[in-house]
Design a protein around this motif. Structure first.
Motif, PDB file in Angstrom:
ATOM      1  N   SER A 160      -3.533 -10.507 -10.221  1.00 49.55           N
ATOM      2  CA  SER A 160      -2.942 -10.949  -8.959  1.00 49.55           C
ATOM      3  C   SER A 160      -3.611 -12.220  -8.484  1.00 49.55           C
ATOM      4  O   SER A 160      -4.788 -12.443  -8.731  1.00 49.55           O
ATOM      5  CB  SER A 160      -3.117  -9.854  -7.893  1.00 49.55           C
ATOM      6  N   ASN A 202       0.207   1.286  -9.635  1.00 50.01           N
ATOM      7  CA  ASN A 202      -0.954   0.565  -9.137  1.00 50.01           C
ATOM      8  C   ASN A 202      -0.785  -0.940  -9.315  1.00 50.01           C
ATOM      9  O   ASN A 202      -0.145  -1.401 -10.256  1.00 50.01           O
ATOM     10  CB  ASN A 202      -2.217   1.016  -9.861  1.00 50.01           C
ATOM     11  N   ILE A 203      -1.384  -1.681  -8.431  1.00 48.79           N
ATOM     12  CA  ILE A 203      -1.355  -3.133  -8.490  1.00 48.79           C
ATOM     13  C   ILE A 203      -2.557  -3.586  -9.299  1.00 48.79           C
ATOM     14  O   ILE A 203      -3.688  -3.195  -9.025  1.00 48.79           O
ATOM     15  CB  ILE A 203      -1.390  -3.733  -7.078  1.00 48.79           C
ATOM     16  N   ASN A 204      -2.318  -4.408 -10.294  1.00 43.90           N
ATOM     17  CA  ASN A 204      -3.384  -4.921 -11.139  1.00 43.90           C
ATOM     18  C   ASN A 204      -4.022  -6.118 -10.439  1.00 43.90           C
ATOM     19  O   ASN A 204      -3.500  -7.228 -10.484  1.00 43.90           O
ATOM     20  CB  ASN A 204      -2.830  -5.314 -12.506  1.00 43.90           C
ATOM     21  N   LYS A 205      -5.151  -5.885  -9.797  1.00 41.97           N
ATOM     22  CA  LYS A 205      -5.800  -6.952  -9.025  1.00 41.97           C
ATOM     23  C   LYS A 205      -6.352  -8.062  -9.906  1.00 41.97           C
ATOM     24  O   LYS A 205      -6.493  -9.190  -9.466  1.00 41.97           O
ATOM     25  CB  LYS A 205      -6.889  -6.371  -8.138  1.00 41.97           C
ATOM     26  N   ASP A 206      -6.645  -7.754 -11.175  1.00 38.96           N
ATOM     27  CA  ASP A 206      -7.132  -8.791 -12.081  1.00 38.96           C
ATOM     28  C   ASP A 206      -6.050  -9.810 -12.419  1.00 38.96           C
ATOM     29  O   ASP A 206      -6.342 -10.940 -12.774  1.00 38.96           O
ATOM     30  CB  ASP A 206      -7.667  -8.174 -13.375  1.00 38.96           C
ATOM     31  N   ASP A 228      -7.977  -9.628  -1.178  1.00 43.38           N
ATOM     32  CA  ASP A 228      -8.825  -9.416  -2.354  1.00 43.38           C
ATOM     33  C   ASP A 228      -8.194 -10.037  -3.599  1.00 43.38           C
ATOM     34  O   ASP A 228      -7.975  -9.368  -4.599  1.00 43.38           O
ATOM     35  CB  ASP A 228      -9.079  -7.921  -2.550  1.00 43.38           C
ATOM     36  N   LYS A 229      -7.869 -11.322  -3.521  1.00 49.35           N
ATOM     37  CA  LYS A 229      -7.175 -12.025  -4.599  1.00 49.35           C
ATOM     38  C   LYS A 229      -7.941 -13.246  -5.058  1.00 49.35           C
ATOM     39  O   LYS A 229      -8.766 -13.786  -4.343  1.00 49.35           O
ATOM     40  CB  LYS A 229      -5.787 -12.511  -4.130  1.00 49.35           C
ATOM     41  N   TRP A 269       2.764 -14.964  -3.982  1.00 49.62           N
ATOM     42  CA  TRP A 269       1.791 -13.940  -4.291  1.00 49.62           C
ATOM     43  C   TRP A 269       2.318 -13.157  -5.457  1.00 49.62           C
ATOM     44  O   TRP A 269       3.362 -12.530  -5.386  1.00 49.62           O
ATOM     45  CB  TRP A 269       1.650 -13.058  -3.059  1.00 49.62           C
ATOM     46  N   SER A 309       2.683   1.628  -3.353  1.00 44.01           N
ATOM     47  CA  SER A 309       1.774   2.097  -4.401  1.00 44.01           C
ATOM     48  C   SER A 309       1.508   3.598  -4.285  1.00 44.01           C
ATOM     49  O   SER A 309       1.508   4.314  -5.286  1.00 44.01           O
ATOM     50  CB  SER A 309       0.449   1.333  -4.353  1.00 44.01           C
ATOM     51  N   THR A 322       0.836  -1.204   0.000  1.00 40.99           N
ATOM     52  CA  THR A 322       0.000   0.000   0.000  1.00 40.99           C
ATOM     53  C   THR A 322       0.869   1.252   0.000  1.00 40.99           C
ATOM     54  O   THR A 322       0.645   2.176  -0.798  1.00 40.99           O
ATOM     55  CB  THR A 322      -0.946  -0.002   1.220  1.00 40.99           C
ATOM     56  N   ARG A 343       2.202 -10.194  -8.113  1.00 43.20           N
ATOM     57  CA  ARG A 343       1.673  -8.850  -8.331  1.00 43.20           C
ATOM     58  C   ARG A 343       2.200  -8.328  -9.643  1.00 43.20           C
ATOM     59  O   ARG A 343       3.370  -8.499  -9.964  1.00 43.20           O
ATOM     60  CB  ARG A 343       2.149  -7.887  -7.217  1.00 43.20           C
TER      61      ARG A 343
END
Length: 110
Positions: free
Chosen positions: A72, A66-70, A93-94, A105, A60, A57, A107
């Motif tokens: 991750s 930004n972290i691409n959550k799609d 939220d992964k 993990w 970022s 966090t 990212r």
């Protein structure tokens, strides 16, 4: 990504996170970078996950990356209890990948 690497190494050196070992006496590692992808290796302990979330966090916010959550995901050791895994997936939220030999993990920063 060099700044993130320094933050992760500093956290490990200060025993805030522990990373993992590839062998019993091997050095601890907590991340690997490939271009703009990051693989983070953490223990399935609540404290370690909370610290990784804080580090990511802050990174970022400071770097404007930004972290691409799609893209991750989170994987757990087969020894990780289902309720613990579910807790971490919700907190982070992964997407969950059911079976994996290691905790890692991924990212993708852009």
């Amino acid at each position: 990504m060099e700044a993130l690497s320094k933050l992760l190494i500093q956290a490990q050196n200060n025993n805030v996170i522990r990373g993992i070992r590839a062998s019993i006496d091997g050095p601890r590692i907590n991340h690997l970078f490939f271009a703009d992808d990051a693989l983070l290796f953490i223990r399935n302990k609540e404290k370690d996950v909370e610290e990784i979330v804080k580090i990511l966090t802050n990174f970022s916010k400071d770097s404007c990356q930004n972290i691409n959550k799609d893209k991750s995901m989170i994987l757990f050791s087969p020894k990780t209890l289902g309720r613990i895994g579910t807790f971490f997936v919700i907190c982070l939220d992964k997407k969950l990948v059911e079976t994996a030999p290691l905790i890692w993990w991924k990212r993708d920063f852009h």
